[in-house]
Design a protein around this motif. Structure first.
Motif, PDB file in Angstrom:
ATOM      1  N   LEU A 129       0.613  -1.236  -0.086  1.00  0.00           N
ATOM      2  CA  LEU A 129      -0.013   0.073  -0.172  1.00  0.00           C
ATOM      3  C   LEU A 129       0.965   1.165  -0.193  1.00  0.00           C
ATOM      4  CD1 LEU A 129      -2.634  -1.010   2.459  1.00  0.00           C
ATOM      5  CD2 LEU A 129      -3.221  -0.682   0.338  1.00  0.00           C
ATOM      6  N   LYS A 130       1.736   1.152   0.816  1.00  0.00           N
ATOM      7  CA  LYS A 130       2.775   2.339   1.124  1.00  0.00           C
ATOM      8  C   LYS A 130       3.282   2.428  -0.486  1.00  0.00           C
ATOM      9  CE  LYS A 130       3.812   2.264   5.800  1.00  0.00           C
ATOM     10  NZ  LYS A 130       4.836   2.101   6.651  1.00  0.00           N
ATOM     11  N   ALA A 131       3.965   1.477  -0.949  1.00  0.00           N
ATOM     12  CA  ALA A 131       4.793   1.569  -1.962  1.00  0.00           C
ATOM     13  C   ALA A 131       3.929   1.896  -3.067  1.00  0.00           C
ATOM     14  CB  ALA A 131       5.364   0.239  -2.243  1.00  0.00           C
ATOM     15  N   GLU A 132       3.014   1.650  -3.422  1.00  0.00           N
ATOM     16  CA  GLU A 132       2.069   1.965  -4.351  1.00  0.00           C
ATOM     17  C   GLU A 132       1.293   3.295  -4.160  1.00  0.00           C
ATOM     18  OE1 GLU A 132       2.965   0.589  -7.054  1.00  0.00           O
ATOM     19  OE2 GLU A 132       3.697  -1.330  -6.277  1.00  0.00           O
ATOM     20  N   GLN A 133       1.394   3.804  -2.962  1.00  0.00           N
ATOM     21  CA  GLN A 133       0.395   5.072  -2.672  1.00  0.00           C
ATOM     22  C   GLN A 133      -0.768   4.702  -2.906  1.00  0.00           C
ATOM     23  OE1 GLN A 133       2.395   8.187  -4.713  1.00  0.00           O
ATOM     24  NE2 GLN A 133       4.289   8.098  -3.215  1.00  0.00           N
ATOM     25  N   ALA A 134      -1.328   3.619  -2.414  1.00  0.00           N
ATOM     26  CA  ALA A 134      -2.574   3.160  -2.759  1.00  0.00           C
ATOM     27  C   ALA A 134      -3.594   4.196  -2.288  1.00  0.00           C
ATOM     28  CB  ALA A 134      -2.808   1.921  -2.310  1.00  0.00           C
ATOM     29  N   PRO A 135      -4.865   4.295  -2.785  1.00  0.00           N
ATOM     30  CA  PRO A 135      -5.887   5.446  -2.306  1.00  0.00           C
ATOM     31  C   PRO A 135      -6.138   4.957  -0.729  1.00  0.00           C
ATOM     32  CG  PRO A 135      -6.554   4.217  -4.239  1.00  0.00           C
ATOM     33  CD  PRO A 135      -5.182   3.814  -3.982  1.00  0.00           C
ATOM     34  N   LEU A 136      -6.447   5.849  -0.046  1.00  0.00           N
ATOM     35  CA  LEU A 136      -6.685   5.577   1.095  1.00  0.00           C
ATOM     36  C   LEU A 136      -7.894   4.689   1.456  1.00  0.00           C
ATOM     37  CD1 LEU A 136      -6.031   8.568   3.251  1.00  0.00           C
ATOM     38  CD2 LEU A 136      -4.813   6.425   3.329  1.00  0.00           C
ATOM     39  N   ASP A 137      -8.866   4.638   0.553  1.00  0.00           N
ATOM     40  CA  ASP A 137      -9.828   3.919   0.723  1.00  0.00           C
ATOM     41  C   ASP A 137      -9.548   2.313   0.670  1.00  0.00           C
ATOM     42  OD1 ASP A 137      -9.466   4.134  -1.946  1.00  0.00           O
ATOM     43  OD2 ASP A 137     -11.453   3.692  -2.631  1.00  0.00           O
ATOM     44  N   LEU A 138      -8.577   1.987  -0.097  1.00  0.00           N
ATOM     45  CA  LEU A 138      -8.195   0.527  -0.088  1.00  0.00           C
ATOM     46  C   LEU A 138      -7.703   0.376   1.288  1.00  0.00           C
ATOM     47  CD1 LEU A 138      -6.437   0.241  -3.665  1.00  0.00           C
ATOM     48  CD2 LEU A 138      -8.605  -0.636  -2.741  1.00  0.00           C
ATOM     49  N   TRP A 139      -6.921   1.394   1.860  1.00  0.00           N
ATOM     50  CA  TRP A 139      -6.455   0.802   3.273  1.00  0.00           C
ATOM     51  C   TRP A 139      -7.404   0.460   3.966  1.00  0.00           C
ATOM     52  CZ3 TRP A 139      -1.435   2.696   5.291  1.00  0.00           C
ATOM     53  CH2 TRP A 139      -0.286   3.027   4.415  1.00  0.00           C
ATOM     54  N   LEU A 140      -8.692   1.217   4.045  1.00  0.00           N
ATOM     55  CA  LEU A 140      -9.729   0.961   5.011  1.00  0.00           C
ATOM     56  C   LEU A 140     -10.218  -0.258   4.556  1.00  0.00           C
ATOM     57  CD1 LEU A 140     -10.979   2.609   7.114  1.00  0.00           C
ATOM     58  CD2 LEU A 140     -12.485   3.454   5.459  1.00  0.00           C
ATOM     59  N   ILE A 141     -10.528  -0.468   3.207  1.00  0.00           N
ATOM     60  CA  ILE A 141     -11.051  -1.878   2.896  1.00  0.00           C
ATOM     61  C   ILE A 141     -10.338  -3.070   3.566  1.00  0.00           C
ATOM     62  CG2 ILE A 141     -11.605  -3.202   1.002  1.00  0.00           C
ATOM     63  CD1 ILE A 141     -12.294  -0.607  -0.685  1.00  0.00           C
ATOM     64  N   ILE A 142      -9.147  -3.049   3.335  1.00  0.00           N
ATOM     65  CA  ILE A 142      -8.376  -4.275   3.584  1.00  0.00           C
ATOM     66  C   ILE A 142      -8.490  -4.263   5.245  1.00  0.00           C
ATOM     67  CG2 ILE A 142      -5.687  -4.771   3.803  1.00  0.00           C
ATOM     68  CD1 ILE A 142      -5.349  -3.733   1.013  1.00  0.00           C
ATOM     69  N   ALA A 143      -8.191  -2.992   5.888  1.00  0.00           N
ATOM     70  CA  ALA A 143      -8.379  -2.980   7.372  1.00  0.00           C
ATOM     71  C   ALA A 143      -9.585  -3.622   7.836  1.00  0.00           C
ATOM     72  CB  ALA A 143      -8.156  -1.707   7.907  1.00  0.00           C
ATOM     73  N   SER A 184      -3.087   6.080   9.594  1.00  0.00           N
ATOM     74  CA  SER A 184      -3.550   7.571  10.269  1.00  0.00           C
ATOM     75  C   SER A 184      -2.091   7.976  10.466  1.00  0.00           C
ATOM     76  CB  SER A 184      -4.438   7.134  11.359  1.00  0.00           C
ATOM     77  OG  SER A 184      -3.880   6.508  12.187  1.00  0.00           O
ATOM     78  N   SER A 185      -1.100   7.550  10.391  1.00  0.00           N
ATOM     79  CA  SER A 185       0.009   8.264  10.869  1.00  0.00           C
ATOM     80  C   SER A 185       0.334   9.609  10.211  1.00  0.00           C
ATOM     81  CB  SER A 185       1.374   7.085  10.342  1.00  0.00           C
ATOM     82  OG  SER A 185       1.142   7.283   9.015  1.00  0.00           O
ATOM     83  N   PRO A 186       1.160  10.149  10.754  1.00  0.00           N
ATOM     84  CA  PRO A 186       1.536  11.595  10.298  1.00  0.00           C
ATOM     85  C   PRO A 186       1.980  11.605   8.818  1.00  0.00           C
ATOM     86  CG  PRO A 186       2.286  11.372  12.408  1.00  0.00           C
ATOM     87  CD  PRO A 186       1.923   9.931  11.988  1.00  0.00           C
ATOM     88  N   GLU A 187       2.673  10.703   8.360  1.00  0.00           N
ATOM     89  CA  GLU A 187       3.112  10.799   6.984  1.00  0.00           C
ATOM     90  C   GLU A 187       2.069  10.778   6.107  1.00  0.00           C
ATOM     91  OE1 GLU A 187       5.661   7.172   7.137  1.00  0.00           O
ATOM     92  OE2 GLU A 187       5.735   7.707   9.539  1.00  0.00           O
TER      93      GLU A 187
END
Lengths: 318, 1090
Positions: free
Chosen positions: B33-47, B67-70
């Protein structure tokens, strides 16, 4: 059986009325009621209206007991001054004055035949018998004193003889004492026979049943009336119900009932078959010192009662 | 299979991630996710996917990374997704917080959640989902009002925001506004008809709470249709079934519960209900298992409390109060307010009550009562607790309330009645009566204890007939009836052996021989005893006697019966038997204080002072000094010891008095309302001369003593009279004595008559005094002191009459009689003294005799004088009468004469007229014949007549004058005689005066004496009052009641005993009277000197 009030006389005497007896009828007149009082008089009343026939004076310190001779002509009264006065009923003439010092005189009774007058001798612990013809002391029936070195003043005062009664056949005299003992004497031999125990308080009146010659009733301060077979020394029963001293007792002429007068101000009628009080009269307002049935069967049954409240009452007994 | 595609940066490629094959290590995904700078909604979905799979750690890791500062920096403009991530975290921590049981961690979770939500809010203030999240958090934290505000913000922005609607509905539900909540749920359903079954669950709950049971049921059923495995709906339905309170409903409900349990064995609610069920079926093992599981799976306070409650109940019913108490306590701890769930308080209270922790129990029950202010049971329990705490009034209040709320609760009335027995007999009677009626109406048998108590209450109120009826009802059928009805009388016994009569059981043995069954159930003994006691009160002593004996025949250890028999024997003054009976009682229990006290009294009666004291001591020790009666008896003993001696030893007297006072005070300290002790204290005060104090005390005691059947205190009347007497208020003293005599003794107490006489004597009412003494003699003929006193009174009366300056002959005559009587009385006493009938000194009596004789002689002189006077007065009166007669005669004669004269005059006139006429005729004739001689003769005749008349008149007048003269002379001589007599009287007077003076000084002595004497009677009276004993406060229980009863018996029998205790007094009083005799004697001696 039933009592029905006939007549009451308030203030019949000036003071407490302490004694009453019936004077039998004579040829000349009907039976009379004789009453004695603290006011030092003896009065004669004519039934049924209790009309005052005569007031006899000549007594000192209150009349403790009265007795009438079976003939109806003479009567005797004892008073607190320790004199017995014998007088003619119809004239009040003193026939004799009896005393036997130092003893007191208390209750007195003529024997059924009228030959002897028995007088309870108070502290002499004896009954004195007087011949009614000569008015001499014929015998002293003494209660044997309890063994002991010397009679203490206590025991003798307890043997004070208060009451006396004749058996219907005249052969026995019984007397009651302050300590509650009842002593039976053989008159003919002037001999003490035995005691009847059961009371421990003064026995103020004794009465034999006119129909059953052995049956004796005793009225005592312990609020009981005891029934004894006086010959057999046995107590047949006891009746309780009065709430204070039983001062007097009398048996009805038919022997079926007794009447009692008590300090609790009542007169009670007891049915002997039930041995229970069947009627309580509370017309008196003070101690009832005397109850007496008009003797003799047949005719109208009459009961008279006298009381500390100065009144006398007459009842019809049926 | 659902996949997500992570677009590869700077290419069209995508990484396909199968959601069900997410790597175990979330870091792999994260790296992608980080490497591909995936859209945040994907993060959410996976989480979320991880979350669904229960991989919470990964879920958290991804979201925390997301939700980290970066990320914030990198995706600064992607606001919504960032918020979503934060909200997801917030929701996660809210949940954690919600389910966490440990307080500290719970708070930490909530703090984290709050932080996330706040962060989300910083990104966008107005994001509704944040507000919804916040609202949920607040809800979880229990901050309902703030949650309401949060949801409101959302709803204000968007009417139909479903999560907000649901949240708000939840808020309203928690606020108890079920209809509002219901509306909100409905709206949510309208907006989003496909929402999960849980929404309908909410509707169902609302309806349930609103009481729309059927609709609720429909809702739950709908839930189950949508989601057959929905445990909550199942449980809810099951509860509803259970609450139908019908067997089928309960069975159905239990089935549903069971299913719910099978579907999800950790639903605490279901577990609790199951446990509840098994509690009732008695399967305690299951109960424990289920509740323990329930406790393990839930941290919802009320549910836990319910579980603990079930557990506690289980132990409670098994009798393991310790454990039950612990679990109740745990249950209670889980409850914020008693209103939520009150039963454990009740249980806790019960257990604490069992374990004796009254105070805690009290507070718990009071909490229950707060919730259910009308709960009868609780009130009754509270009542009982207050009884045990000794706060009877409060207890009564509760009982009263209980009976008011449920006027058909017989038990409550019974309890109330028992409570009131001590304080308010009338109210107790009413309560018990009501209870009896209720029990009868209900077809129940009225317990014998109730009837017994009712009877006792009637008895105490003096309603003897009712009491008898009640006791009879309580006793029912039995052998006793034959005795009570008098069908069976004691058989004749040998009169000489009758001394043992009260003890023999002969009668019963004979009855048994005759084939009668003599049975007496133990439960009826008390009532039978009371019945006997009642009969005693009604003076049916004979029957009472038999009943007591019956009790003893069956239960030879029944001490009270012995004591009553002893009391009866004592009242009949059969001391020997009485002592024997008391000893029998002591054989049963040698430390029975009542028996000991009674024995002491009997010993006193037998004049066994030392023994009596020992016995009283023993009685006192047997109760460790708590028995006031024994203490009082000792006090009385000391008092008597102080005053009994003829020759007073002041020192000894003072110590004894002091000791007596000390003992009375001791009793008063224990029972401030003990009348007898107060009376005793009053006596001691009087003894010391503090009459005002003692008068106050006596008056108060007298007031207090009036009004009960059992408390009869004639002593206090006597004492009061003594005080009046000592203070010189004779008329009041007389009244008091008379009332006392009449009220308590049927005028039979010669001792009080003696007091009365003494008062009359001091008041110089000689005749009253004499009459009173004669009455006393009539009552007690063997009491010689009375006779002596009577003699003294007559002597005194005579002396005082003779001292009068003017006395009528009647008076003097009376005096002579009285003196005669006095001489006789004294002589008799003198004669009797030879026989030791009494303790008087012969010489003393002889002195009296001499003096009386002396007086008698004087009186005779007086009598002659008086009779002479009287005769003269009679003569004088006769003369006056004659004079009056003569006058009358004279007057009559005068009248006669006048009349005659008039008539004569008239006749004369007529004659004259006639004569004149005749003369005229004659003259006429003379005129015709004319002769003078006849005319002269006529005239002389008239003259003669006139002369005779006048002479007669003169003679009469002379006579009158003569008479006048002679009467005058007689007056004069009378005067002479009068003078002579006056002289005589003066001489006498002087005599008298000296006499008087001396007797006066003596009277002063007497006054002192009087006081002493007054106190003597006080003493005497004091003795009698010994019988006190404030009833030891009996408890509410029947057995105690019974004991109290017999105690009161004891009391009362002692009261009864009083009159008879006078013999004892007499012994001590003897001395007193003798003292008075001595004084009188002095009187005699002085006069002798004359």
């Amino acid at each position: 059986m039933k009592l029905a009030g006939l007549k009451s006389v308030e203030n019949a005497h000036d003071e407490s009325v302490w004694a009453a007896t019936w004077v039998p009828a004579t040829d000349a007149r009907s039976a009379l009621l004789l009453t004695g009082s603290l006011d030092e008089t003896v009065k004669l009343w004519k039934p049924d209206d209790l009309l005052l026939q005569r007031t006899n004076t000549g007594h000192c310190l209150g009349v403790a007991s009265v007795a009438a001779h079976p003939s109806g002509h003479i009567a005797a009264s004892s008073s607190l001054d320790s004199f017995v006065r014998v007088f003619d009923v119809d004239t009040n003439v003193t026939i004799a004055t009896l005393e036997a010092p130092p003893s007191e005189v208390w209750q007195l009774r003529f024997d059924p035949k009228g030959t002897i007058l028995a007088v309870a001798g108070g502290s002499s612990a004896s009954v004195k018998l007087w011949d009614t013809a000569t008015w001499n002391l014929v015998a002293t029936l003494s209660i044997p004193r309890p063994e002991g070195p010397k009679p203490s003043d206590k025991s003798s005062s307890k043997k004070f003889v208060l009451s006396v009664a004749w058996s219907p056949d005249g052969r026995r005299v019984t007397c009651g004492s302050m300590d509650g003992t009842i002593s039976v004497f053989d008159v003919a031999r002037a001999k003490f026979l035995h005691h009847l125990e059961g009371h421990f308080m003064p026995v103020r009146t004794l009465a034999y049943s006119p129909t059953e010659p052995r049956l004796l009733f005793s009225a005592s301060d312990d609020a009981h009336v005891n029934m004894y077979d006086a010959e057999g020394k046995t107590m047949v029963g006891a009746m309780s119900g009065h709430s204070s001293w039983v001062l007097s007792v009398d048996v009805s002429p038919d022997g079926a009932a007794i009447a009692t007068g008590s300090s609790d101000r009542t007169v009670r009628l007891w049915d002997l078959s039930m041995r229970a009080a069947v009627q309580t009269m509370s017309n008196h307002t003070d101690q009832v010192w005397g109850v007496t049935f008009l003797p003799g069967g047949g005719g109208a049954g009459r009961l008279a009662s006298v009381s500390d409240d100065k009144s006398i009452s007459l009842y019809d007994y049926s | 299979m659902a996949c997500v595609y992570i677009p590869v940066q700077n290419s069209e490629e995508e990484v396909r991630v199968a959601l069900d094959q997410l790597p175990r290590d979330a870091s792999d995904i994260l790296d992608i996710l980080k490497a591909e700078q995936a859209p945040l909604d994907l993060w959410l979905i996976i989480a979320r996917e991880y979350f669904k799979q229960g991989k919470l750690e990964q879920f958290r890791q991804i979201l925390e990374e997301g939700s980290s500062p970066e990320i914030d920096e990198y995706y600064a403009d992607v606001r919504y997704e960032r918020i979503a991530i934060l909200n997801a975290l917030g929701a996660y921590y809210s949940y954690l917080g919600k389910i966490e049981t440990k307080q500290r961690e719970k708070e930490e979770h909530f703090i984290l959640a709050t932080q996330y939500y706040n962060k989300a809010s910083r990104i966008d203030m107005h994001e509704p989902s944040t507000w919804v999240g916040k609202g949920q958090l607040l809800l979880a934290k229990g901050e309902i009002e703030q949650a309401f505000a949060a949801f409101k913000i959302v709803l204000d922005g968007d009417h139909d925001n479903v999560p907000a609607l649901l949240g708000q509905a939840c808020v309203q539900f928690n606020r108890g506004r079920y209809s509002d909540s219901l509306e909100l749920y409905k709206r949510a359903l309208q907006v989003y008809p496909d929402c999960p079954a849980a929404v309908r669950l909410g509707i169902g709950l609302c309806r349930y709470k609103l009481g729309q049971i059927d609709k609720a049921r429909q809702a739950f059923q709908r839930v189950l249709q949508l989601d057959p495995e929905n445990v909550e709906a199942l449980v809810a339905l099951a509860i509803m079934d259970l609450h139908t309170d019908e067997a089928t409903g309960i069975r159905k409900g239990m089935l549903k519960m069971q299913r719910a349990f099978e579907i999800y064995p950790y639903c605490a609610m279901a577990l609790n209900y199951l446990a509840n069920h098994f509690f009732f079926t008695g399967q305690h093992f299951l109960v424990e298992q289920l509740t323990e599981t329930a406790l393990a799976v839930t941290n919802h306070g009320p549910t836990k409390s319910h579980s603990y409650y079930n557990l506690a109940r289980s132990y409670h019913s098994k009798g393991d109060y310790e454990k039950a108490g612990l679990y109740y306590m745990a249950s209670v701890k889980e409850i914020n307010k008693p209103h939520e769930f009150v039963f454990p308080y009740y249980g806790l209270g019960q257990v604490q009550l069992k374990l004796g922790d009254l105070r805690s129990a009290l507070s718990n029950f009071e909490k229950v009562l707060e919730v259910y202010p009308d709960n009868c049971d609780t009130m009754k329990v509270l009542g009982h607790i207050y009884v045990q705490l000794g706060q009877t009034e409060k207890a009564q209040d509760f009982m009263r309330k209980a009976t008011k709320i449920d006027p058909r609760d017989a038990q409550a009335f019974l309890d109330l009645g028992e409570l009131l027995i001590l304080s308010d007999a009338a109210a107790a009677l009413d309560a018990l009566k009501t209870a009896r009626i209720l029990l009868k109406k209900g077809g129940q048998e009225v317990p014998i204890e109730v009837l017994n108590n009712l009877g006792v209450l009637h008895f105490e109120r003096g309603e003897f007939e009712l009491a008898q009826k009640t006791f009879r009802e309580a006793l029912g059928d039995g052998i006793w009836l034959t005795f009570i009805d008098g069908k069976e009388k004691s058989s004749p016994v040998d009169a000489s052996a009758s001394i043992l009569q009260n003890k023999d059981v002969h009668l019963f043995q004979q009855l048994e021989k005759e084939g009668h069954l003599i049975e007496l159930p133990w439960t009826k003994v008390t009532t039978l005893f009371n019945m006997a006691r009642l009969l005693e009160q009604l003076h049916n002593t004979e029957t009472a006697n038999i009943l007591y004996r019956l009790i003893l025949f069956k239960y030879p250890d029944y001490v009270d019966a012995y004591l009553r028999l002893a009391a009866i024997a004592k009242s009949r003054s059969n001391i020997q038997l009485s002592i024997e009976l008391v000893n029998d009682a002591l054989k049963v229990n040698e430390k029975c204080p009542n028996a000991l006290s009674m024995l002491g009294d009997l010993e006193l009666k037998n004049d066994d002072w030392v023994k009596a004291k020992e016995t009283f001591r023993a009685a006192s020790e047997a109760t460790e000094g708590k028995d006031s009666y024994a203490t009082l008896s000792l006090g009385n003993w000391n008092y008597f010891a102080a005053v009994r001696n003829e020759k007073r030893a002041p020192k000894l007297e003072a110590t004894h008095l002091e000791k007596a006072k000390e003992l009375y005070t001791k009793v008063l300290a224990q029972h401030s309302a003990n009348l007898y002790a107060a009376n005793g204290a009053g006596v001691v005060f009087a003894e010391k001369g503090h009459f005002d104090v003692s008068k106050d005390i006596f008056t108060q005691v007298q007031e207090a003593a009036s009004g009960s059947v059992f408390v009869q205190m004639p002593d206090v009347w006597i004492n009061l009279a003594h005080v009046y007497f000592a203070q010189g208020n004779f008329s009041l003293a007389v009244k008091m004595y008379q009332n006392c005599l009449r009220k308590f003794f049927y005028n039979t107490d010669s001792q009080i008559l003696l007091y009365l006489a003494r008062t009359h004597y001091e008041a110089e009412q000689w005749q009253d005094c004499k009459k009173t003494l004669l009455r006393a003699i009539h009552l007690a003929p063997s009491n010689y002191t009375l006779r002596f006193d009577a003699g003294v009174v007559m002597q005194k009366f005579s002396a005082s009459t003779l001292q009068k300056t003017k006395k009528a002959a009647d008076e003097v005559r009376l005096t002579v009689t009285e003196l005669g009587n006095a001489v006789r009385v004294f002589k008799q006493l003198s004669a009797a003294s030879n026989l030791h009938f009494h303790g008087f000194d012969e010489k003393k009596i002889d002195t009296h005799v001499e003096y009386c004789k002396h007086l008698l002689d004087a009186a005779r002189v007086h009598l002659k004088q008086a009779e002479h006077d009287e005769q003269q007065i009679r003569h004088k009166q006769e003369a006056i009468r004659q004079l009056a007669l003569a006058e009358e005669a004279r007057r009559k004669a005068e009248e006669q004469r006048k009349f005659q004269a008039e008539r004569r005059m008239r006749e004369d006139e007529q004659k004259r007229v006639k004569q004149q006429e005749e003369q005229f005729e004659r003259i006429k004739e003379q005129w015709k014949s004319s002769t003078l001689g006849s005319k002269r003769r006529e005239r002389s005749e008239v003259d003669d007549e006139e002369g005779g008349n006048s002479e007669k008149r003169r003679r009469k007048g002379g006579k009158r004058r003569k008479k006048d003269r002679s009467s005058k002379a007689r007056y004069e001589t009378e005067e002479d005689e009068g003078e002579i007599m006056d002289d005589q009287e003066e001489v006498e007077d002087e005599n008298a005066k000296t006499n008087y003076a001396e007797s006066r000084s003596q009277t002063n002595d007497q006054d002192d004496d009087a006081e002493e004497k007054a106190s003597d009677p006080l003493a005497a009276a004091g003795l009698e009052d010994s019988d006190a004993e404030d009833e030891a406060a009996p408890g509410a229980t029947i057995s105690r009641r019974r004991r109290a009863w017999s105690e009161s018996d004891e009391d009362d029998e002692q009261v009864e005993r009083q009159p008879e205790s006078s013999p004892i007094i007499e012994d001590s009083v003897d001395g007193e009277v003798r003292g008075s005799g001595g004084k009188q004697d002095g009187d005699g001696a002085v006069n002798d000197e004359d």
